[in-house]
Design a protein around this motif. Structure first.
Motif, PDB file in Angstrom:
ATOM      1  N   PHE A  51     -22.545 -27.087 -29.704  1.00 16.48           N
ATOM      2  CA  PHE A  51     -23.826 -27.046 -30.344  1.00 16.48           C
ATOM      3  C   PHE A  51     -23.284 -27.851 -31.746  1.00 16.48           C
ATOM      4  N   TYR A  52     -24.512 -28.642 -32.154  1.00 13.31           N
ATOM      5  CA  TYR A  52     -24.025 -29.371 -33.137  1.00 13.31           C
ATOM      6  C   TYR A  52     -25.531 -29.678 -33.930  1.00 13.31           C
ATOM      7  N   THR A  53     -25.462 -29.849 -35.422  1.00 13.99           N
ATOM      8  CA  THR A  53     -26.726 -30.073 -36.275  1.00 13.99           C
ATOM      9  C   THR A  53     -26.329 -31.245 -37.240  1.00 13.99           C
ATOM     10  N   GLU A  54     -27.048 -31.949 -37.725  1.00 14.61           N
ATOM     11  CA  GLU A  54     -26.915 -33.085 -38.579  1.00 14.61           C
ATOM     12  C   GLU A  54     -27.412 -32.581 -40.049  1.00 14.61           C
ATOM     13  N   PHE A  55     -26.805 -32.779 -40.934  1.00 16.00           N
ATOM     14  CA  PHE A  55     -27.432 -32.719 -42.385  1.00 16.00           C
ATOM     15  C   PHE A  55     -27.029 -34.033 -43.200  1.00 16.00           C
TER      16      PHE A  55
END
Length: 96
Positions: A51-55
């Motif tokens: 999993f990864y998410t961007e900010f």
């Protein structure tokens, strides 16, 4: 605008590692090759980027990383599987 990532790695012992970086591919490669001997993931390879998410705001990314690190395995797996509606229930403690 710079991008920051919060990511979850699944280790070979089925445990999860949560991290923060500004270069996801480079950081994953460092984990995968065991660049930092003695680190949590070094002896738990091979790893899977689950999993990864961007900010765009590093402060929010770091706060999110800290939050996820405190989650149970079940809650992390719900996030990984996109079962967002389960996250609230998994946060509740079972008082018997």
């Amino acid at each position: 605008m710079k991008t920051y990532y919060v990511y979850i790695l699944k280790c070979s012992d089925n445990r999860y590692y949560t991290g923060f970086t500004s270069n996801l591919s480079k950081r994953f490669e460092e984990h995968q090759t065991g660049k930092y001997k003695g680190s949590y993931t070094c002896n738990r390879r091979p790893l899977i980027l689950s999993f990864y998410t961007e900010f765009t705001n590093p402060s929010i990314a770091i706060e999110t990383e800290k939050q996820i690190k405190n989650w149970s395995k079940a809650k992390k797996e719900a996030l990984i599987n996109g079962a967002y509606d389960e996250l609230v229930n998994l946060a509740k403690k079972n008082f018997k």
